[in-house]
Design a protein around this motif. Structure first.
Motif, short mmCIF file in Angstrom:
data_model
loop_
_atom_site.label_atom_id
_atom_site.label_comp_id
_atom_site.label_asym_id
_atom_site.label_seq_id
_atom_site.Cartn_x
_atom_site.Cartn_y
_atom_site.Cartn_z
N ALA A 250 9.10 -4.08 -19.38
CA ALA A 250 7.70 -4.69 -18.19
C ALA A 250 8.37 -6.22 -18.18
N LEU A 251 8.45 -6.62 -18.94
CA LEU A 251 8.45 -7.85 -18.85
C LEU A 251 9.82 -7.96 -18.07
N ARG A 252 11.14 -7.74 -18.42
CA ARG A 252 12.74 -7.84 -18.07
C ARG A 252 12.29 -6.98 -16.71
N LEU A 253 11.29 -6.43 -16.57
CA LEU A 253 11.11 -5.55 -14.73
C LEU A 253 10.77 -6.51 -13.49
N ALA B 156 6.92 -4.40 -9.48
CA ALA B 156 6.49 -4.07 -8.37
C ALA B 156 6.25 -2.59 -7.69
N ARG B 157 7.76 -2.42 -7.32
CA ARG B 157 8.21 -1.02 -7.14
C ARG B 157 7.02 -0.25 -7.49
N LEU B 158 7.29 -0.03 -9.49
CA LEU B 158 7.06 1.23 -9.87
C LEU B 158 5.68 0.81 -10.26
N LEU B 159 4.94 -0.15 -9.94
CA LEU B 159 3.39 0.16 -10.04
C LEU B 159 3.36 0.47 -8.13
N ARG B 160 3.83 0.26 -7.52
CA ARG B 160 3.47 0.75 -5.95
C ARG B 160 3.14 2.75 -6.11
N SER B 161 4.30 2.48 -6.95
CA SER B 161 4.26 4.13 -7.40
C SER B 161 3.15 5.58 -7.14
N ARG B 162 3.56 6.40 -6.65
CA ARG B 162 2.66 7.85 -6.46
C ARG B 162 1.69 8.22 -7.55
N ARG B 163 2.46 8.08 -9.05
CA ARG B 163 1.94 8.21 -10.54
C ARG B 163 0.66 7.60 -10.05
N PRO B 164 -0.23 8.27 -10.94
CA PRO B 164 -1.94 7.75 -10.99
C PRO B 164 -1.23 6.55 -11.79
N ARG B 165 -2.88 5.49 -11.78
CA ARG B 165 -2.07 3.74 -11.49
C ARG B 165 -2.47 4.15 -13.62
#
Length: 126
Positions: free
Chosen positions: A81-84, A91-100
């Protein structure tokens, strides 16, 4: 040996605080046995082991002592996560449609399959 605690290995003088903290874990916190290895740019700068590998404190910890790893996935997830974040991709991963709650959770279990797996399928079929 330090205060009756067997300590082995090497440590670059620049990392003497690491060695001191390592020894402090035995003296001050009652660590039974441990090891640490640090590499920088492919060069081993610290490789320490010490203490004992048994509760009776009769068998010294060796460089090759094997241990079980528990819950290490959480640490590696945090590192990824830190590398991302460093690369601005989180940010793109956290905006995905998966449940938060599943996005950075140990319950996520891996990527979704492109199609449902059939009984008896192997990785090549997915």
């Amino acid at each position: 040996m330090t205060d009756g605690i067997p300590i082995g290995g090497i440590c670059d003088p620049r990392f003497e605080p690491v060695r001191e903290a390592f020894i402090g874990n035995f003296r001050e916190r009652g660590e039974p046995g441990a090891a640490i290895a640090l590499m920088i740019d492919g060069r081993l700068v610290c490789d320490l082991w010490g203490g004992f590998r048994d509760a009776a404190r009769e068998s010294p910890w060796a460089r090759e002592t094997l241990v079980n790893f528990f819950s290490v996935g959480k640490a590696f997830t945090a590192l990824v996560a830190l590398r991302l974040v460093e690369r601005w991709r989180l940010a793109r991963l956290l905006r995905s449609r998966r449940p938060r709650r599943l996005r950075l959770c140990h319950q996520r279990h891996g990527p979704p399959l492109a199609k449902p797996a059939q009984q008896g399928a192997d990785r090549g079929d997915l």
